[in-house]
Design an enzyme around this catalytic site. Sequence first.
Site, PDB file in Angstrom:
ATOM      1  N   ARG A 143       0.802  -1.221   0.000  1.00  0.00           N
ATOM      2  CA  ARG A 143       0.000   0.000   0.000  1.00  0.00           C
ATOM      3  C   ARG A 143       0.838   1.276   0.000  1.00  0.00           C
ATOM      4  O   ARG A 143       1.918   1.331   0.586  1.00  0.00           O
ATOM      5  CB  ARG A 143      -0.934   0.012   1.223  1.00  0.00           C
ATOM      6  CG  ARG A 143      -2.001  -1.064   1.171  1.00  0.00           C
ATOM      7  CD  ARG A 143      -2.784  -1.167   2.470  1.00  0.00           C
ATOM      8  NE  ARG A 143      -3.903  -2.094   2.345  1.00  0.00           N
ATOM      9  CZ  ARG A 143      -3.810  -3.409   2.509  1.00  0.00           C
ATOM     10  NH1 ARG A 143      -2.651  -3.949   2.821  1.00  0.00           N
ATOM     11  NH2 ARG A 143      -4.863  -4.178   2.359  1.00  0.00           N
ATOM     12  N   HIS A 200      -1.024  -2.584  -4.441  1.00  0.00           N
ATOM     13  CA  HIS A 200      -0.408  -3.460  -5.439  1.00  0.00           C
ATOM     14  C   HIS A 200      -0.345  -2.826  -6.826  1.00  0.00           C
ATOM     15  O   HIS A 200      -0.567  -3.486  -7.844  1.00  0.00           O
ATOM     16  CB  HIS A 200      -1.137  -4.798  -5.497  1.00  0.00           C
ATOM     17  CG  HIS A 200      -1.087  -5.578  -4.222  1.00  0.00           C
ATOM     18  ND1 HIS A 200      -0.043  -5.488  -3.327  1.00  0.00           N
ATOM     19  CD2 HIS A 200      -1.977  -6.466  -3.663  1.00  0.00           C
ATOM     20  CE1 HIS A 200      -0.268  -6.289  -2.294  1.00  0.00           C
ATOM     21  NE2 HIS A 200      -1.433  -6.875  -2.458  1.00  0.00           N
ATOM     22  N   HIS A 231       2.774 -12.893  -5.101  1.00  0.00           N
ATOM     23  CA  HIS A 231       1.653 -13.037  -4.165  1.00  0.00           C
ATOM     24  C   HIS A 231       1.104 -14.467  -4.158  1.00  0.00           C
ATOM     25  O   HIS A 231      -0.120 -14.673  -4.091  1.00  0.00           O
ATOM     26  CB  HIS A 231       0.542 -12.052  -4.525  1.00  0.00           C
ATOM     27  CG  HIS A 231      -0.320 -11.626  -3.380  1.00  0.00           C
ATOM     28  ND1 HIS A 231      -1.454 -12.315  -3.007  1.00  0.00           N
ATOM     29  CD2 HIS A 231      -0.235 -10.587  -2.537  1.00  0.00           C
ATOM     30  CE1 HIS A 231      -2.040 -11.706  -1.991  1.00  0.00           C
ATOM     31  NE2 HIS A 231      -1.308 -10.650  -1.678  1.00  0.00           N
ATOM     32  N   TYR A 273      -0.093 -17.881  -2.600  1.00  0.00           N
ATOM     33  CA  TYR A 273      -0.650 -18.333  -1.326  1.00  0.00           C
ATOM     34  C   TYR A 273      -0.225 -19.778  -1.107  1.00  0.00           C
ATOM     35  O   TYR A 273      -0.650 -20.681  -1.840  1.00  0.00           O
ATOM     36  CB  TYR A 273      -2.172 -18.292  -1.346  1.00  0.00           C
ATOM     37  CG  TYR A 273      -2.828 -16.942  -1.381  1.00  0.00           C
ATOM     38  CD1 TYR A 273      -3.438 -16.405  -0.249  1.00  0.00           C
ATOM     39  CD2 TYR A 273      -2.890 -16.198  -2.559  1.00  0.00           C
ATOM     40  CE1 TYR A 273      -4.087 -15.184  -0.278  1.00  0.00           C
ATOM     41  CE2 TYR A 273      -3.525 -14.971  -2.605  1.00  0.00           C
ATOM     42  CZ  TYR A 273      -4.135 -14.464  -1.462  1.00  0.00           C
ATOM     43  OH  TYR A 273      -4.772 -13.254  -1.504  1.00  0.00           O
ATOM     44  N   GLU A 317       5.487 -12.600   1.368  1.00  0.00           N
ATOM     45  CA  GLU A 317       5.836 -11.660   0.309  1.00  0.00           C
ATOM     46  C   GLU A 317       7.112 -10.906   0.674  1.00  0.00           C
ATOM     47  O   GLU A 317       7.093 -10.019   1.526  1.00  0.00           O
ATOM     48  CB  GLU A 317       4.698 -10.671   0.087  1.00  0.00           C
ATOM     49  CG  GLU A 317       3.363 -11.324  -0.250  1.00  0.00           C
ATOM     50  CD  GLU A 317       2.206 -10.350  -0.068  1.00  0.00           C
ATOM     51  OE1 GLU A 317       2.173  -9.333  -0.796  1.00  0.00           O
ATOM     52  OE2 GLU A 317       1.353 -10.588   0.807  1.00  0.00           O
TER      53      GLU A 317
END
Length: 360
Positions: A92, A117, A186, A188, A323
């Site tokens: 951010r 992002h 990113h 997961y 990340e």
Amino acid sequence: MMTAIEGLSWTEKRGGTGVGTIADGSAVDLYMLKDSGIEATIITYGARIVSIRTPDCFGTMANVILSYSGLDSYVADQSSYLGAVLGRYANRIASGRFSIGDRSYQAATNNHGNTLHGGAVGFDRRVWSAQPFSSGGDLTLVSEDGDQGFPGNLTVCVRYSIAANVLRIDYFSSTDRATVVNLTNHAYFNLSGRSDAAILDDELAIAADRFTPINSRLIPTGALFPVEGTPFDFRTKNAIGARIDSGHEQLELAGGYDHNFVLSDISGELRAIAHLRNASSGRALTVSTTEPGLQLYTGNFLDKHRFGKAKEGHGRRTGLCLETQHFPDSPNHSNFPTTELRPGQWGRSTTIFEFSVDTP
């Protein structure tokens, strides 16, 4: 080796060039990287990792990241960023505003008045050019001056390469005008190999003595808080779920972990900084990086929303992101490591995901 595989769907035929197109007509290609103990699949839409297959303690191969079965689901899901390369600025920027020297800039805002992002059309929604080589491939993107409000013509290359049990990501960037850059992936992770299983019992260790606390907009306050005596102390391994619902103010703000950890060694040298282990499968992951920060995100905002023709989605806390990055909102905090990139400089960072397994 990174090769294009013939076919129409990576669920049915392991993918291939021509797996689909996006709205502007750009074709999306798929590539597979394979070596001993690991198989990874990459698509050019968002330079995404769409699968990483590794063996469990019984030798059974399974995908250890959250994925979708078709391109249309990735295109439809504009909030989860599954497996994507994020930029120009991962994480951010408060209100999308930042300055470089005496010039102020306004980036596109897309998350509660902030830039998340990279803005409304970040690198995750662009089709990258791919150039395979013997052990991997380079994915390249040119972001033009003014893209999402960021200055400078920025050229980015992300190199995926593979070796036994290892997936390596090298990020390169150059600009013709001073700008800010923060790149990450990113993915997961769910080391159980079951995308419906929670990650709360997985054990995690992070080499970080401090973290950056956030405000109600999930923006860093600028402080660097010690992890000692808090649920953010992962200096020794702890189950992710052991303290996630402890009521700590920072965890309440984010609905779980969604915080940047200040890594203990910020020398810029490649070093191991995190270790994740799933007991049921025996799989483990060691993360190494040259970056100064690590964002731990525990999938707090995944909500089983269904995307694409297959109507597929993922539930809350069924995957976690590790990340590697510079800090969120760094352009607005002089005490954070700089993310400025100027003409004549090369931005470069490396992250390595190394998988292992405990024998039964």
